[in-house]
Design a protein around this motif. Structure first.
Motif, PDB file in Angstrom:
ATOM      1  N   ALA A 576       0.824  -1.203   0.000  1.00  0.00           N
ATOM      2  CA  ALA A 576       0.000   0.000   0.000  1.00  0.00           C
ATOM      3  C   ALA A 576       0.859   1.253   0.000  1.00  0.00           C
ATOM      4  CB  ALA A 576      -0.923  -0.017   1.218  1.00  0.00           C
ATOM      5  N   TRP A 577       1.885   1.286   0.829  1.00  0.00           N
ATOM      6  CA  TRP A 577       2.739   2.468   0.883  1.00  0.00           C
ATOM      7  C   TRP A 577       3.557   2.621  -0.404  1.00  0.00           C
ATOM      8  CZ3 TRP A 577       1.790   6.229   4.022  1.00  0.00           C
ATOM      9  CH2 TRP A 577       1.220   5.979   5.274  1.00  0.00           C
ATOM     10  N   ASP A 578       3.973   1.510  -0.999  1.00  0.00           N
ATOM     11  CA  ASP A 578       4.701   1.588  -2.272  1.00  0.00           C
ATOM     12  C   ASP A 578       3.827   2.166  -3.378  1.00  0.00           C
ATOM     13  OD1 ASP A 578       6.961   0.573  -1.102  1.00  0.00           O
ATOM     14  OD2 ASP A 578       6.615  -1.493  -1.774  1.00  0.00           O
ATOM     15  N   ASN A 579       2.521   2.044  -3.186  1.00  0.00           N
ATOM     16  CA  ASN A 579       1.582   2.581  -4.169  1.00  0.00           C
ATOM     17  C   ASN A 579       1.703   4.100  -4.310  1.00  0.00           C
ATOM     18  OD1 ASN A 579      -0.863   2.574  -5.863  1.00  0.00           O
ATOM     19  ND2 ASN A 579      -1.823   3.513  -4.075  1.00  0.00           N
ATOM     20  N   MET A 580       2.255   4.769  -3.282  1.00  0.00           N
ATOM     21  CA  MET A 580       2.433   6.222  -3.362  1.00  0.00           C
ATOM     22  C   MET A 580       3.472   6.598  -4.418  1.00  0.00           C
ATOM     23  SD  MET A 580       2.444   7.303   0.660  1.00  0.00           S
ATOM     24  CE  MET A 580       2.665   9.029   0.298  1.00  0.00           C
ATOM     25  N   GLY A 581       4.381   5.676  -4.701  1.00  0.00           N
ATOM     26  CA  GLY A 581       5.443   5.983  -5.648  1.00  0.00           C
ATOM     27  C   GLY A 581       6.473   6.914  -5.049  1.00  0.00           C
ATOM     28  N   ALA A 582       7.242   7.540  -5.918  1.00  0.00           N
ATOM     29  CA  ALA A 582       8.276   8.471  -5.460  1.00  0.00           C
ATOM     30  C   ALA A 582       7.636   9.802  -5.108  1.00  0.00           C
ATOM     31  CB  ALA A 582       9.335   8.648  -6.542  1.00  0.00           C
ATOM     32  N   LEU A 583       7.942  10.307  -3.903  1.00  0.00           N
ATOM     33  CA  LEU A 583       7.419  11.600  -3.463  1.00  0.00           C
ATOM     34  C   LEU A 583       8.348  12.700  -3.960  1.00  0.00           C
ATOM     35  CD1 LEU A 583       6.406  10.624   0.180  1.00  0.00           C
ATOM     36  CD2 LEU A 583       4.912  10.888  -1.806  1.00  0.00           C
ATOM     37  N   PRO A 584       7.771  13.825  -4.435  1.00  0.00           N
ATOM     38  CA  PRO A 584       8.614  14.852  -5.077  1.00  0.00           C
ATOM     39  C   PRO A 584       9.325  15.791  -4.109  1.00  0.00           C
ATOM     40  CG  PRO A 584       6.309  15.457  -5.223  1.00  0.00           C
ATOM     41  CD  PRO A 584       6.330  14.092  -4.607  1.00  0.00           C
ATOM     42  N   TRP A 585       8.834  15.935  -2.865  1.00  0.00           N
ATOM     43  CA  TRP A 585       9.426  16.927  -1.954  1.00  0.00           C
ATOM     44  C   TRP A 585       9.062  16.577  -0.519  1.00  0.00           C
ATOM     45  CZ3 TRP A 585       6.189  19.555   1.329  1.00  0.00           C
ATOM     46  CH2 TRP A 585       4.826  19.502   1.007  1.00  0.00           C
ATOM     47  N   TYR A 586       9.704  17.279   0.414  1.00  0.00           N
ATOM     48  CA  TYR A 586       9.332  17.225   1.831  1.00  0.00           C
ATOM     49  C   TYR A 586       9.907  18.465   2.521  1.00  0.00           C
ATOM     50  CZ  TYR A 586      14.033  16.023   3.476  1.00  0.00           C
ATOM     51  OH  TYR A 586      15.370  16.061   3.794  1.00  0.00           O
ATOM     52  N   GLN A 587       9.411  18.749   3.721  1.00  0.00           N
ATOM     53  CA  GLN A 587       9.904  19.872   4.500  1.00  0.00           C
ATOM     54  C   GLN A 587      10.859  19.357   5.578  1.00  0.00           C
ATOM     55  OE1 GLN A 587       9.723  23.003   4.212  1.00  0.00           O
ATOM     56  NE2 GLN A 587       7.898  23.580   3.046  1.00  0.00           N
ATOM     57  N   PRO A 588      12.112  19.758   5.578  1.00  0.00           N
ATOM     58  CA  PRO A 588      13.077  19.277   6.578  1.00  0.00           C
ATOM     59  C   PRO A 588      12.886  19.976   7.925  1.00  0.00           C
ATOM     60  CG  PRO A 588      14.153  20.804   5.111  1.00  0.00           C
ATOM     61  CD  PRO A 588      12.747  20.633   4.587  1.00  0.00           C
ATOM     62  N   VAL A 589      13.314  19.309   8.985  1.00  0.00           N
ATOM     63  CA  VAL A 589      13.299  19.863  10.341  1.00  0.00           C
ATOM     64  C   VAL A 589      14.691  19.652  10.946  1.00  0.00           C
ATOM     65  CG1 VAL A 589      10.842  19.467  10.684  1.00  0.00           C
ATOM     66  CG2 VAL A 589      12.472  17.684  11.309  1.00  0.00           C
ATOM     67  N   LYS A 590      14.911  20.183  12.161  1.00  0.00           N
ATOM     68  CA  LYS A 590      16.213  19.998  12.800  1.00  0.00           C
ATOM     69  C   LYS A 590      16.405  18.538  13.205  1.00  0.00           C
ATOM     70  CE  LYS A 590      17.042  24.633  14.689  1.00  0.00           C
ATOM     71  NZ  LYS A 590      17.250  25.421  15.935  1.00  0.00           N
ATOM     72  N   TRP A 591      15.470  18.030  13.986  1.00  0.00           N
ATOM     73  CA  TRP A 591      15.516  16.647  14.459  1.00  0.00           C
ATOM     74  C   TRP A 591      14.219  16.333  15.169  1.00  0.00           C
ATOM     75  CZ3 TRP A 591      19.851  19.822  15.991  1.00  0.00           C
ATOM     76  CH2 TRP A 591      19.597  20.605  17.116  1.00  0.00           C
ATOM     77  N   TYR A 647      -6.872   2.591   0.617  1.00  0.00           N
ATOM     78  CA  TYR A 647      -5.799   2.789   1.588  1.00  0.00           C
ATOM     79  C   TYR A 647      -5.835   4.196   2.186  1.00  0.00           C
ATOM     80  CZ  TYR A 647      -3.941  -1.475  -0.483  1.00  0.00           C
ATOM     81  OH  TYR A 647      -3.790  -2.761  -0.916  1.00  0.00           O
ATOM     82  N   TYR A 648      -6.257   5.157   1.371  1.00  0.00           N
ATOM     83  CA  TYR A 648      -6.321   6.543   1.857  1.00  0.00           C
ATOM     84  C   TYR A 648      -7.317   6.670   3.001  1.00  0.00           C
ATOM     85  CZ  TYR A 648      -6.352  11.662   1.473  1.00  0.00           C
ATOM     86  OH  TYR A 648      -6.231  13.013   1.719  1.00  0.00           O
TER      87      TYR A 648
END
Length: 854
Positions: A576-591, A647-648
């Motif tokens: 199910a999670w592989d169904n998302m495919g490649a994600l184009p971006w994300y927002q980084p944080v410190k930790w 799945y959503y």
């Protein structure tokens, strides 16, 4: 020899050298006037000489000199005593290092273990017990013999004419074996250890720490084995090994400690985990721990757990999970029965119809078996759910065959509030999912969309006209979704209310990072303090290369992260999670925040400290029951790629159940009545807490109450003769603003009901709990070998059992270090000074008698 003699006089073990000596006067008048001390001594010497030379002139000259010297020394010594002379010694000694011995004194040490006869006999020999007393013969009838000699008749004699030839002993308990080892006459373990160490004994029989065994005769210098064995009890109700290590490290810390020897079955069931983390309590000791396991490593044992939410929605399918943990039962078949009974007004399970949720036979094919049962409740109210497993032949204890859990079935809806700056794909699809969700529906989902027209927000029931409605409406929500909003548009009131919503009222908050503003803009708000991540206001969106999100091992513990068919061993979820495919971006944080759990992370990008991968999905839980979920992108709608809402809907539906349905929902959060536990033992004290607010969700205080207090009506269980249980009314004291609390004892087993009247609505709120004779110490009969070995490994110690612990004195390493020490000896109060004064006085008296002086 001289140093050893001085050490013996001072009570110092292995005195090596005296580095320096200094004599001084402690009396204040003498410290400030040493010359006066010298002048006084000279004056007393002069008086002694004058006395014998002038007034005892009939004595011979030599005798006069002897008596004068003796009297002068005596008077000077008495004068010096008034000046309080002290001797300051700097010396080095090499005492035997200290060794602690900790005994488990909890109820589990009273278990009588099942084991083969050969193993029992071998264990008995190892601990110095007569093998006959370890015979597993309590089921044998005592042999009766006639009191008539040479009577060979096989006819049963009359009981009056018979005597018991032997009384079969009761099977020894675990603590009996330990006591036998402690008092063993041949090569006694404690005596062997005392040759190398100064041994101090402790017992773990309290959930808040240990107790030092120092009240037996001879414990000040040498342990008395018989007295030690008499002090080994099994009164402890919980085994808190981590707490014991913490107290030993803080309260009894010493630099001369060489190690800790612990006798236990290591069934840790309370307090912090003793080992397994970077700051484990065992590491605080800074010495090796030598673990001595008591009890079988493998036994026929079964433990049952019932996992389900505290609240269920009427007519909504819910999964109930039964977890079986077993040892010694491989390939055995047993039957699991899951039932539910509605609780009556007294808090007892109703004697009416029992709801059969499910029953099935299972094969115990591994250490852990999970069975899932679907349940669709059709009635509202409080229910007691039960999971029962058939008793299996050879089980020592069967308390673990039964599990109970209370839950409430409600006919209400969850209230969701979605805050977003402008429409996004995530906002659109989440809105559609929850509009069709029977747990939420059209009444439960509301949104504040900043970019929408003000007239639309006022006329359309889907939209909220204000980001911060009145306090009572805001806090009545169950889950708040915060999308990609700039902090300047949120305002302080929203952040304050949302923080209070989570930390005080147990609400759920989902923060979804968007590509426009990102989570860094929350850094200056109160919301930053409750996030599962530490945000970076300087961080910018990373879209330089697509990536495939990877789940962490902790994701297995959260149902909303397990998509698809959970019975497929995780393959369906990965699919199910592989169904998302490649994600184009994300927002980084410190930790990640230290109190948070990361559920999904970036496969390669690291946090600012370089210690972990960038968190993409994380959760943080609060003592109030509130939960905050952080998602570092707003692309979960890609779960719809091939399978539509399958799945959503599962992901978001299970998430809001986890963070919104696990506590009181809606307006119920305003007046919450709860106990500190759902189950107690007789003689326990129940802590009843009421979190009370007024209609505007402001904390209630006694000055706002017409009766000036809250009262609780407590109904005890029905009596054995069938009569109704007695009721009593107790006043609940205000602990702080909005919090009222009271403690009361419970003596009788059964179901209890507590009702507290809501002063705002006038209707009672009630909570039920049970008192059962169930000891957590007897829920498993197997020694926790993995924890035993983990404690030994993390502390650089060794692991033993009762048959091999005799090797410990030869294998334990120790180093004797020289310890510098300074000791101040008050010379004027020593036996030496007293003896010298008495000797001088008696000597002068004898000489005077011999020469016939008056």
């Amino acid at each position: 020899m001289f140093s050893q003699f001085i050490g013996w006089l001072m009570g110092v073990e292995n005195l090596q050298s005296i580095d320096s000596t200094r004599v001084s006067l402690a009396a204040p008048w003498a410290q400030n006037g040493t010359a006066w001390v010298l002048f006084g001594c000279v004056a007393l010497v002069f008086l002694a000489i004058v006395f014998y030379s002038r007034y005892q002139s009939s004595v011979r000259r030599k005798t006069t000199i002897v008596l004068s010297v003796g009297r002068a020394v005596l008077l000077s010594l008495l004068f010096l005593i008034l000046a309080e002379p002290v001797l300051k010694l700097d010396f080095t000694s090499r005492p035997r290092p200290l060794l602690w011995v900790l005994f488990d004194g909890t109820e589990s040490m009273e278990i009588q273990d099942e084991m083969p006869d050969a193993d029992r006999a071998r264990l008995a020999v190892a601990v110095g017990m007569n093998p006959a007393t370890a015979d597993k013969a309590p089921d044998k009838a005592p042999v009766k013999t006639s009191d008539k000699p040479n009577d060979k008749s096989t006819t049963k004699p009359d009981p009056k004419d018979t005597v018991t030839a032997f009384a079969p002993p009761v099977r020894p308990t675990r603590i009996d074996y330990v006591k036998s080892l402690v008092t063993k006459t041949d090569q006694n373990l404690i005596a062997e250890l005392e040759k190398k160490f100064r041994v101090e004994a402790f017992i773990l029989d309290r959930p808040d720490g240990v107790r030092k065994l120092d009240k037996a005769e001879g414990f000040d210098k040498k342990i008395n084995p018989k007295a030690l064995a008499d002090l080994l009890t099994t009164k402890g109700q919980l085994t808190a090994i981590g707490t014991a290590f913490d107290e030993l490290a803080e309260r009894y810390a010493t630099s001369n400690l060489s190690g800790l020897v612990m006798f236990s079955d290591f069934g840790n069931n309370s307090g912090p985990a003793p080992a397994g983390t970077a700051t484990s309590p065992v590491k605080k000791l800074h010495v090796p721990v030598f673990t001595v396991g008591v009890g079988p490593q493998v036994a026929i044992d079964l433990a049952t757990e019932l996992e389900m939410p505290r609240q269920l929605k009427k007519a909504e399918r819910q999964e109930i999970k039964v977890v079986l943990r077993q040892s010694g039962l491989d390939s055995r078949r047993t039957k699991i029965t899951v039932t539910a009974k509605k609780k009556s007004a007294t808090g007892e399970p109703d004697e009416g119809e029992t709801l059969q949720i499910g029953q099935r036979e299972v094969t115990l094919g591994g250490p852990t078996i999970e069975e899932r049962f679907d349940f669709v409740p059709q009635q509202t109210g409080q229910f007691e759910f039960a999971a029962d497993v058939e008793h299996l032949e050879g089980q020592v204890v069967d308390q673990g065959n039964h599990a109970r859990r209370e839950a409430t079935v409600i006919d209400d809806f969850l209230r969701l509030m979605y805050v977003e700056f402008e429409p996004t794909w995530e906002w659109r699809f989440i809105k559609e999912v929850f509009h069709r969700d029977p747990l939420v529906g059209m009444r439960g989902f509301r949104t504040f969309l900043y970019s929408s027209d003000a007239n639309v927000r006022k006329s359309n029931q889907l939209f909220l006209p204000s980001l911060t409605p009145k306090r009572s409406d805001f806090l009545a929500n169950d889950v708040i979704f915060l999308g990609d909003m700039p902090s300047g548009k949120l305002g302080d009131r929203f952040c304050d209310l949302a923080t209070e919503f989570v930390t005080q009222f147990g609400g759920g908050l989902v923060v979804i990072a968007g590509p426009r503003f990102g989570p860094g803009q929350l850094e200056s708000t109160k919301l930053a303090d409750i996030l599962p991540v530490v945000v970076d206001p300087k961080a910018r969106l990373r879209d330089d290369r697509p990536y495939h999100m990877q789940l962490t091992i902790d994701a297995l513990n959260y149902k909303f992260m397990q998509l698809g068919d959970n019975d497929s061993g995780g393959e369906s979820s990965r699919h199910a999670w592989d169904n998302m495919g490649a994600l184009p971006w994300y927002q980084p944080v410190k930790w990640k925040h230290p109190l948070a759990t990361v559920l999904a992370e970036h496969p390669t990008d690291m946090t600012a400290d370089g210690k972990a991968h960038q968190p993409l999905i994380a959760i943080r839980e609060f003592p109030s029951g509130g939960k905050v979920v952080y998602i570092g992108f707003d692309e979960t709608w890609r779960l719809r790629k091939k399978y539509g809402e399958l799945y959503y809907r599962q992901f978001w539906g299970q998430m809001i159940q986890h963070i919104g349905l696990s506590n009181h929902i809606g307006l119920e959060k305003r007046f919450v009545v709860k106990t500190d536990k759902l189950q107690y033992k007789p003689d326990d004290r129940v802590r009843l807490t009421v979190q009370a607010c007024d209609a505007n969700f402001e904390p209630l205080t006694t000055d706002k109450l017409s009766d000036k207090n809250l009262t609780a009506e407590i109904t005890a269980p029905a009596r054995a003769d069938g009569a109704a249980g007695e009721s009593q009314t107790l006043n609940i004291s205000q602990l702080s603003k909005g919090v009222f609390e009271i403690e009361f004892p419970v003596l009788t087993a059964g179901g209890y009901r507590v009702r507290v009247k809501d002063p705002i609505t006038g209707s009672p709120r009630e909570v039920t709990f049970r008192v059962v004779n169930l000891s957590p110490e007897r829920q498993t009969a197997v020694r926790n070998v993995s924890l035993q070995e983990q404690i030994a490994a993390e502390s650089n110690g060794r692991s033993y059992d009762l048959e091999t612990v005799s090797q410990l004195p030869d294998q334990i390493d120790f180093k004797v270090h020289g310890e510098p020490e300074t000791r101040v000896i008050t010379l004027w109060s020593t036996w030496l000074c007293f003896g010298l004064v008495v000797a001088l006085m008696l000597g002068e008296w004898l000489v005077r008698k011999l020469i016939h002086l008056a």
